[in-house]
Scaffold this active site. Structure first.
Site, mmCIF file in Angstrom:
data_model
loop_
_atom_site.group_PDB
_atom_site.id
_atom_site.type_symbol
_atom_site.label_atom_id
_atom_site.label_comp_id
_atom_site.label_asym_id
_atom_site.label_seq_id
_atom_site.Cartn_x
_atom_site.Cartn_y
_atom_site.Cartn_z
ATOM 1 N N SER A 1 34.657 44.426 43.913
ATOM 2 C CA SER A 1 35.079 43.417 42.954
ATOM 3 C C SER A 1 34.724 43.843 41.533
ATOM 4 O O SER A 1 35.599 44.142 40.733
ATOM 5 C CB SER A 1 34.434 42.064 43.278
ATOM 6 O OG SER A 1 34.742 41.090 42.300
ATOM 7 N N HIS B 1 41.724 40.244 41.923
ATOM 8 C CA HIS B 1 42.129 40.378 40.528
ATOM 9 C C HIS B 1 43.212 41.438 40.367
ATOM 10 O O HIS B 1 43.908 41.453 39.361
ATOM 11 C CB HIS B 1 40.917 40.646 39.619
ATOM 12 C CG HIS B 1 40.173 41.909 39.919
ATOM 13 N ND1 HIS B 1 39.057 41.941 40.721
ATOM 14 C CD2 HIS B 1 40.356 43.172 39.498
ATOM 15 C CE1 HIS B 1 38.591 43.175 40.781
ATOM 16 N NE2 HIS B 1 39.368 43.950 40.043
ATOM 17 N N ASP C 1 37.480 37.165 45.818
ATOM 18 C CA ASP C 1 38.255 38.138 45.044
ATOM 19 C C ASP C 1 38.959 39.054 46.028
ATOM 20 O O ASP C 1 38.505 40.159 46.321
ATOM 21 C CB ASP C 1 37.303 38.925 44.130
ATOM 22 C CG ASP C 1 38.040 39.880 43.194
ATOM 23 O OD1 ASP C 1 39.285 39.891 43.206
ATOM 24 O OD2 ASP C 1 37.359 40.613 42.457
ATOM 25 N N SER D 1 38.156 49.132 41.811
ATOM 26 C CA SER D 1 38.426 47.793 42.344
ATOM 27 C C SER D 1 39.242 47.827 43.626
ATOM 28 O O SER D 1 40.239 48.529 43.742
ATOM 29 C CB SER D 1 39.191 46.958 41.322
ATOM 30 O OG SER D 1 38.322 46.357 40.420
ATOM 31 N N GLY E 1 38.163 51.726 37.876
ATOM 32 C CA GLY E 1 39.055 52.419 38.775
ATOM 33 C C GLY E 1 38.733 52.203 40.229
ATOM 34 O O GLY E 1 39.470 52.628 41.104
#
Length: 477
Positions: free
Chosen positions: A352, A217, A247, A336, A334
C-alpha cells in the site's frame, strides 16, 4: 469451438516478480514444526510462523477477554500470547498446554482498540499512522517528517491523554506516501500521464474468470491496465477500494482464456508457488517483491494499522486507510500492489504505502490478502486456461529460488526484460547472483523498474519520474 492462443507476454504477468536484492533477502529453508521429546505439555512448542498464526486464532477464542494479543518470536520459534493480569490461571494453563508461551500484561485488547478510536477521532492528521504492538502491549504511533508545529502538538497531546502506558510515538524521517509500481509492472494511461503499479497475486474471480489483485489506489487511478507502458490494455478494474476500509483492487483479464498461474515470479524462470492466503502474525518473517527494488524481507510489526496519507486530490485532505499490516520491510515508489508473501507460499499482503526507502529503511503498510479476497469474492488459484506453458513470469522450464540474486538487469531473465517476457523467458535458468539494480531507469510518471517492451532494469523516482523518492508517507504508485 477453437480458442485463439494467447500471446505469451499477456499470459506472463506473474503474481509479483520477485528478484532477490542481496543476502538480507535469503529465502531460508522452511523451519519445520518440531517438539523436543523431553518437553512437558506446558513447555512452549517450536512452531512455523503459519502454525503459530493458527494457534493464536484458537487461543483468542479460548481466552476470550483475557486475550491481549500475540506475536511470533522468530528466534525461539515460539508463539507468545499476552494475557491480562488477574485471576486467569485456568485459561493460562490451557494456553500453555496448547503450546504457547504466556506472559501477563496490563493493557487489554479492548482498551488498546479504544485508544485507537480516540486517535482516529482526535488525531487524523496527514502523515500519521498507528497500530497495536503486542510486543510492547501498547499502541505504536508513527509520525512522518511533515507532522510539525500544531499538528505535532495535537498528536502528542492526544497520545498523552490515553495514559502513560498506552502508546508510544515515533518520528519517521520520511513521508508517508503510496508506492505505485512494483511486482510485475502494470501500466495505465490516466490524466497526467502514465501510471505504474504492480500486480500482486493472480486469482480467480467469483464468476470463474482470471483476474489479479493489486492496490486499491491503483484501481481508482485508472480503469484499464497493460503489461507494457505503450501496449494495449489487457485487464480492466472490476472493484476498487481506497481510501477507507482497505487498499485493494480486483482487476479482470479482458481475455477469459488468459493463463494466470498462482505463483510469484522470482526471476530467471524461478517461482514460488502460492498455495494459500495467510494471515499475518506479528514477528514473522515476510518477503516483498517490487519491480523498483526487487526482493526484500523483514518482519510484521503491527496489525490492524490505520494510515493517514496526504490526499493526492485534495491539498487539505486526508486519505485514511484502515485494517493494514505494518512491517519494517522497505519499499519505494513503484512498488504499489506488489506481493507480500511467506517463504512457504502464503499470500499475505498487497503493498500500500509507507515511508523511507531501501537505503535508509522505514515502515511499509500492506493490505491483507485475506480481507481483499473476502471483499471481492475472489479465490487464489489458477484461472482461465491454467498455468500452461507460458506461466506467470516463469519460462517453460522453471528453476529454484536463488536467494543471492539482485534486482536483475531486467525484470527476470528472458528474451526481453519487460512486457514481452515479464520475469522469464522460454527457457528459465538460474538468477545471476552478481546482478545489481538495473542499468537503466524505468520510464513513466511513477518511475521505477521498467518492464515495458523496451525497458529493462530498475530505477527509482517520484510519481513524476523526477528522481529519487524522498521517503514520504505515500502510496506506492
Amino acid at each position: 469451438m477453437s480458442h485463439k492462443r494467447i500471446p505469451k507476454r499477456k499470459a506472463a504477468i506473474a503474481a509479483g516478480s520477485v528478484v532477490a536484492l542481496g543476502a538480507a533477502a535469503i529465502l531460508l529453508p522452511n523451519a519445520n514444526a518440531s517438539q523436543d521429546g523431553s518437553s512437558t505439555d506446558a513447555a512452549p512448542k517450536t512452531l512455523k510462523a503459519t502454525d503459530a498464526s493458527d494457534l493464536a486464532a484458537q487461543l483468542q477464542d479460548l481466552l476470550g477477554q483475557a486475550f491481549a494479543g500475540s506475536y511470533y518470536d522468530s528466534d525461539s520459534q515460539q508463539l507468545v500470547v499476552n494475557v491480562i493480569s488477574g485471576d486467569n490461571n485456568n485459561v493460562i494453563v490451557q494456553a500453555k498446554k496448547a503450546g504457547a508461551k504466556v506472559r501477563e500484561v496490563a493493557n487489554s485488547l479492548a482498551s488498546l482498540k479504544a485508544g485507537a478510536k480516540t486517535l482516529a477521532a482526535k488525531a487524523t492528521i496527514p502523515g500519521t499512522a498507528w497500530a497495536i504492538d503486542p510486543k510492547t502491549n501498547k499502541l505504536q504511533v508513527t509520525a512522518d517528517s511533515t507532522v510539525t508545529g500544531a499538528n505535532w502538538d495535537q498528536l502528542t497531546s492526544t497520545v498523552d491523554s490515553l495514559g502513560s502506558n498506552m502508546a508510544t510515538v515515533k518520528k519517521s524521517s520520511g513521508t508517508f506516501k503510496t508506492f505505485v509500481s512494483g511486482g510485475d509492472a502494470i501500466f495505465a494511461q490516466a490524466e497526467g500521464g502514465t501510471v505504474r503499479c504492480s500486480l500482486g497475486f493472480n486469482v480467480t474471480a467469483s464468476d470463474g474468470s482470471p483476474a489479479f489483485l493489486t492496490a486499491g489506489h491503483c484501481g481508482v487511478a485508472a480503469k484499464q491496465w497493460s503489461d507494457s507502458e505503450t501496449g494495449q490494455p489487457i485487464a480492466t478494474v472490476d472493484q476498487a477500494t481506497f481510501p477507507g476500509d482497505g487498499d485493494f483492487s480486483l482487476v479482470k483479464y479482458d481475455d477469459p482464456a488468459t493463463q494466470a498461474p498462482s505463483e510469484v515470479n522470482t526471476g530467471d524462470g524461478q517461482t514460488v508457488q502460492i498455495t494459500q492466503a495467510a494471515e499475518a502474525t506479528v514477528g514473522e518473517q515476510v518477503f516483498r517483491m517490487g519491480s523498483t527494488t526487487g526482493l526484500h524481507d523483514g518482519q510484521v510489526t503491527g496489525l490492524d494499522a490505520t494510515v493517514n496519507f496526504q490526499s493526492e486530490t485534495d491539498p487539505n485532505g486526508v486519505d485514511t486507510v484502515t485494517g493494514l499490516i505494518q512491517t519494517n520491510v522497505c519499499a519505494e515508489a513503484g512498488d504499489s500492489g506488489g506481493s507480500l508473501f511467506t517463504q512457504d507460499g502464503g499470500a499475505v499482503g498487497l503493498t500500500s504505502g509507507g515511508s523511507g526507502d531501501c537505503t535508509s529503511g522505514g515502515e511499509t503498510f500492506f493490505q491483507p490478502v485475506t480481507t481483499a479476497l473476502q471483499a471481492t469474492g475472489a479465490t487464489l488459484g489458477d484461472a482461465g486456461a491454467g498455468a500452461g506453458d507460458a506461466g506467470a513470469g516463469a519460462g517453460d522450464e522453471g528453476g529454484a529460488v536463488d536467494p543471492s540474486a539482485s534486482a536483475t538487469d531486467g525484470a527476470g531473465a528472458g528474451d526481453q526484460a519487460g512486457g514481452d517476457a515479464v520475469g522469464g523467458g522460454d527457457e528459465a535458468g538460474t538468477a545471476d547472483p552478481s546482478a545489481t539494480a538495473g542499468d537503466q531507469s524505468g520510464a513513466g510518471d511513477q518511475s521505477g523498474a521498467g518492464v515495458g517492451d523496451d525497458q529493462s532494469g530498475a530505477g527509482t523516482g517520484d510519481q513524476a519520474g523526477n528522481g529519487a523518492d524522498d521517503g514520504s508517507l505515500t502510496e506506492t504508485h
